[in-house]
Scaffold this motif. Structure first.
Motif, PDB file in Angstrom:
ATOM      1  N   THR A   1     -11.157 -17.921 -10.315  1.00  0.00           N
ATOM      2  CA  THR A   1     -10.663 -17.868 -11.696  1.00  0.00           C
ATOM      3  C   THR A   1      -9.269 -17.246 -11.800  1.00  0.00           C
ATOM      4  N   VAL A   2      -8.717 -16.820 -10.680  1.00  0.00           N
ATOM      5  CA  VAL A   2      -7.352 -16.295 -10.700  1.00  0.00           C
ATOM      6  C   VAL A   2      -6.358 -17.448 -10.670  1.00  0.00           C
ATOM      7  N   GLU A   3      -5.534 -17.543 -11.713  1.00  0.00           N
ATOM      8  CA  GLU A   3      -4.583 -18.651 -11.792  1.00  0.00           C
ATOM      9  C   GLU A   3      -3.292 -18.321 -11.057  1.00  0.00           C
ATOM     10  N   LYS A   4      -2.934 -17.039 -11.054  1.00  0.00           N
ATOM     11  CA  LYS A   4      -1.699 -16.682 -10.382  1.00  0.00           C
ATOM     12  C   LYS A   4      -1.662 -15.188 -10.055  1.00  0.00           C
ATOM     13  N   VAL A   5      -1.211 -14.876  -8.866  1.00  0.00           N
ATOM     14  CA  VAL A   5      -0.878 -13.495  -8.522  1.00  0.00           C
ATOM     15  C   VAL A   5       0.634 -13.456  -8.405  1.00  0.00           C
ATOM     16  N   TYR A   6       1.284 -12.771  -9.322  1.00  0.00           N
ATOM     17  CA  TYR A   6       2.752 -12.755  -9.307  1.00  0.00           C
ATOM     18  C   TYR A   6       3.259 -11.926  -8.133  1.00  0.00           C
ATOM     19  N   PRO A   7       4.335 -12.372  -7.497  1.00  0.00           N
ATOM     20  CA  PRO A   7       4.909 -11.594  -6.392  1.00  0.00           C
ATOM     21  C   PRO A   7       5.310 -10.215  -6.895  1.00  0.00           C
ATOM     22  N   SER A   8       4.977  -9.168  -6.145  1.00  0.00           N
ATOM     23  CA  SER A   8       5.246  -7.807  -6.619  1.00  0.00           C
ATOM     24  C   SER A   8       6.164  -7.035  -5.685  1.00  0.00           C
ATOM     25  N   ASP A   9       7.139  -6.366  -6.278  1.00  0.00           N
ATOM     26  CA  ASP A   9       7.998  -5.426  -5.569  1.00  0.00           C
ATOM     27  C   ASP A   9       7.663  -3.997  -5.997  1.00  0.00           C
ATOM     28  N   ALA A  10       6.446  -3.823  -6.562  1.00  0.00           N
ATOM     29  CA  ALA A  10       6.067  -2.519  -7.117  1.00  0.00           C
ATOM     30  C   ALA A  10       4.724  -2.069  -6.525  1.00  0.00           C
ATOM     31  N   ASN A  11       4.127  -1.019  -7.084  1.00  0.00           N
ATOM     32  CA  ASN A  11       2.821  -0.571  -6.593  1.00  0.00           C
ATOM     33  C   ASN A  11       1.693  -1.052  -7.501  1.00  0.00           C
ATOM     34  N   PHE A  12       1.917  -2.240  -8.081  1.00  0.00           N
ATOM     35  CA  PHE A  12       0.881  -2.863  -8.898  1.00  0.00           C
ATOM     36  C   PHE A  12       0.995  -4.374  -8.762  1.00  0.00           C
ATOM     37  N   LEU A  13      -0.039  -5.059  -9.204  1.00  0.00           N
ATOM     38  CA  LEU A  13      -0.015  -6.523  -9.206  1.00  0.00           C
ATOM     39  C   LEU A  13      -0.239  -7.012 -10.621  1.00  0.00           C
ATOM     40  N   LEU A  14       0.502  -8.043 -11.006  1.00  0.00           N
ATOM     41  CA  LEU A  14       0.234  -8.721 -12.266  1.00  0.00           C
ATOM     42  C   LEU A  14      -0.563  -9.977 -11.908  1.00  0.00           C
ATOM     43  N   VAL A  15      -1.765 -10.054 -12.475  1.00  0.00           N
ATOM     44  CA  VAL A  15      -2.678 -11.129 -12.099  1.00  0.00           C
ATOM     45  C   VAL A  15      -3.069 -11.934 -13.321  1.00  0.00           C
ATOM     46  N   LYS A  16      -2.832 -13.247 -13.261  1.00  0.00           N
ATOM     47  CA  LYS A  16      -3.226 -14.139 -14.356  1.00  0.00           C
ATOM     48  C   LYS A  16      -4.615 -14.654 -14.041  1.00  0.00           C
ATOM     49  N   ILE A  17      -5.559 -14.350 -14.919  1.00  0.00           N
ATOM     50  CA  ILE A  17      -6.961 -14.645 -14.631  1.00  0.00           C
ATOM     51  C   ILE A  17      -7.641 -15.206 -15.882  1.00  0.00           C
ATOM     52  N   LYS A  18      -8.549 -16.141 -15.684  1.00  0.00           N
ATOM     53  CA  LYS A  18      -9.290 -16.744 -16.797  1.00  0.00           C
ATOM     54  C   LYS A  18     -10.068 -15.641 -17.531  1.00  0.00           C
ATOM     55  N   ASP A  19     -10.034 -15.667 -18.856  1.00  0.00           N
ATOM     56  CA  ASP A  19     -10.738 -14.674 -19.686  1.00  0.00           C
ATOM     57  C   ASP A  19     -10.353 -13.241 -19.335  1.00  0.00           C
ATOM     58  N   ALA A  20      -9.048 -12.992 -19.251  1.00  0.00           N
ATOM     59  CA  ALA A  20      -8.553 -11.675 -18.822  1.00  0.00           C
ATOM     60  C   ALA A  20      -9.175 -10.532 -19.627  1.00  0.00           C
ATOM     61  N   ARG A  21      -9.242 -10.707 -20.937  1.00  0.00           N
ATOM     62  CA  ARG A  21      -9.776  -9.634 -21.789  1.00  0.00           C
ATOM     63  C   ARG A  21     -11.237  -9.325 -21.431  1.00  0.00           C
ATOM     64  N   LYS A  22     -11.987 -10.407 -21.157  1.00  0.00           N
ATOM     65  CA  LYS A  22     -13.394 -10.248 -20.797  1.00  0.00           C
ATOM     66  C   LYS A  22     -13.524  -9.510 -19.455  1.00  0.00           C
ATOM     67  N   VAL A  23     -12.669  -9.856 -18.524  1.00  0.00           N
ATOM     68  CA  VAL A  23     -12.682  -9.192 -17.217  1.00  0.00           C
ATOM     69  C   VAL A  23     -12.351  -7.715 -17.402  1.00  0.00           C
ATOM     70  N   TYR A  24     -11.320  -7.460 -18.230  1.00  0.00           N
ATOM     71  CA  TYR A  24     -10.914  -6.088 -18.511  1.00  0.00           C
ATOM     72  C   TYR A  24     -12.093  -5.277 -19.050  1.00  0.00           C
ATOM     73  N   GLU A  25     -12.804  -5.863 -20.021  1.00  0.00           N
ATOM     74  CA  GLU A  25     -13.917  -5.141 -20.645  1.00  0.00           C
ATOM     75  C   GLU A  25     -15.091  -4.952 -19.685  1.00  0.00           C
ATOM     76  N   TYR A  26     -15.332  -5.978 -18.855  1.00  0.00           N
ATOM     77  CA  TYR A  26     -16.391  -5.847 -17.848  1.00  0.00           C
ATOM     78  C   TYR A  26     -16.080  -4.692 -16.892  1.00  0.00           C
ATOM     79  N   MET A  27     -14.833  -4.625 -16.469  1.00  0.00           N
ATOM     80  CA  MET A  27     -14.422  -3.561 -15.547  1.00  0.00           C
ATOM     81  C   MET A  27     -14.623  -2.186 -16.182  1.00  0.00           C
ATOM     82  N   LEU A  28     -14.325  -2.101 -17.470  1.00  0.00           N
ATOM     83  CA  LEU A  28     -14.513  -0.826 -18.170  1.00  0.00           C
ATOM     84  C   LEU A  28     -15.972  -0.382 -18.097  1.00  0.00           C
ATOM     85  N   THR A  29     -16.909  -1.339 -18.245  1.00  0.00           N
ATOM     86  CA  THR A  29     -18.336  -0.969 -18.183  1.00  0.00           C
ATOM     87  C   THR A  29     -18.679  -0.467 -16.784  1.00  0.00           C
ATOM     88  N   LYS A  30     -17.870  -0.832 -15.796  1.00  0.00           N
ATOM     89  CA  LYS A  30     -18.108  -0.364 -14.417  1.00  0.00           C
ATOM     90  C   LYS A  30     -17.293   0.901 -14.119  1.00  0.00           C
TER      91      LYS A  30
END
Ligand SMILES: *Cc1c(COP(=O)(O)O)cnc(C)c1O
Length: 352
Positions: free
Chosen positions: A281-310
């Protein structure tokens, strides 16, 4: 032509700065009865009863060696946030001047402008997250004082094209601020060594990311002596506290250890990017020159909320323009990264 006097606010040019007790006497003495400190000491370490060095000379000398630049080109702030605020207060007349930012980018440039009643003009990054030079140029007028460039950029993670940044530096007569908070993780080199070529350049860095000292609150600005002098005139006299100065000095002796952490974080970043690319479900992992990744993922908000429950907190950027469906994910420890990936696998299993 760039002229610092035309840029600096008239009230700041005329300002007679506060002269602290430690400004007026800085020689050797045995008895200090000039600053109304508690001469008996403190419940903590004895020397915390004294005001700190208002010019942070020792820290600047150590930093000068690490960054290969003279101390007169260094300003220290209570986090980069203080440097940002001071640039507004020194150079931007409230209700009259304007600045340009290139979103999606770090939020404080705009918040700090709003606090200081300074108009913000926006030249959004292009689809490839590079500068839109034509748009930028069209926004500049006689009241444009600052252009904010974040490279590597937060939240997109990429370093901006160096030629584009140089074009801005060469064609804008106001101040160009390059925020290099993530430069230690980048393939690009810093603009610090270009300061001699650009009198209108301010480079910002921080102890909060690669140095691992976000809790100390220590930000750096590098610029011409003329610009640094203006910032020093306006800053609160004791803006960097004694504990921070001491700890920063110690940290600056451990450059090797910091470089090891940077290497490890970069290796984990690249490994984690690989793992995410395999996720269906990951559409894109943007190239990173930092200590984080920007990840384009289907239903991002839902994934975010699921992670919070964990119990896993990510940065939801899914409603930010150009970052639709994106999460910003800081590189953790090996263990934390595994917890994250395992949780993502669990999420996918329960949602397909
Ligand atoms: C984290 C960050 C900073 C650091 O701010 P501090 O106030 O020094 O902690 C500065 N700029 C950007 C773009 C950042 O992401």
């Amino acid at each position: 032509m760039f002229n610092i006097d035309n840029l600096t606010r008239k009230n700041i040019q005329a300002l007679v700065p506060y002269s602290s007790a430690r400004d007026e006497f800085s020689g050797e003495a045995k008895v200090f009865l000039d600053a109304n400190e508690n001469s008996l000491g403190s419940p903590l370490t004895k020397w915390y009863n004294r005001y700190p060095d208002p010019h942070q000379q020792k820290v600047k000398e150590a930093l000068s060696m690490v960054k290969a630049i003279g101390t007169e080109h260094i300003f220290l702030g209570n986090g980069s946030d203080e440097c940002i605020d001071l640039l507004y207060r020194c150079f931007c007349n409230p209700g009259k001047d304007n600045v340009i930012i290139c979103p999606p980018t770090y939020g404080m440039y705009e918040v700090s402008a709003n606090i200081n009643d300074v108009e913000v003009r926006k030249a959004p990054l292009l689809d490839d997250f590079e500068l839109d030079l034509v748009h930028l140029e069209n926004l500049v007028d006689a009241h444009t004082k600052l252009i904010w460039i974040c490279s590597p950029n937060n939240p997109t993670g990429n370093s901006l094209n160096r030629n584009d940044i140089e074009t801005v530096l060469n064609n804008f007569n106001g101040i160009v601020v390059i925020d290099e908070a993530y430069i230690n993780f980048a393939r690009q080199k810093s603009f610090i060594q270009e300061l001699n070529d650009y009198p209108n350049l301010v480079v910002m860095q921080t102890f909060s990311k690669a140095w691992g000292l976000a809790g100390l609150r220590l930000g750096m600005a590098f610029a011409s002596k003329e610009i640094i002098d203006v910032l020093n005139k306006v800053k609160p006299p004791y803006n960097i506290n004694q504990a921070t100065q001491e700890q920063a000095l110690k940290a600056l002796e451990e450059v090797g250890q910091v470089n090891d952490m940077i290497k490890e974080l970069v290796a984990m970043r690249d490994a984690l990017a690989e793992v995410f690319t395999q996720v269906p479900t990951v559409e894109k992992v943007y190239p990173s020159d930092a200590n984080f990744l920007l990840v384009k993922i289907k239903d991002a908000r839902k994934v975010y909320e699921y992670m919070l429950t964990k119990g896993i907190v990510l940065r939801d950027r899914s409603n930010v323009k150009l970052c639709e469906d994106c999460l910003r994910i800081t590189i953790g420890t090996e263990k934390e990264n595994t917890i994250l990936v395992d949780a993502l696998v669990e999420y996918l299993e329960s949602n397909t």
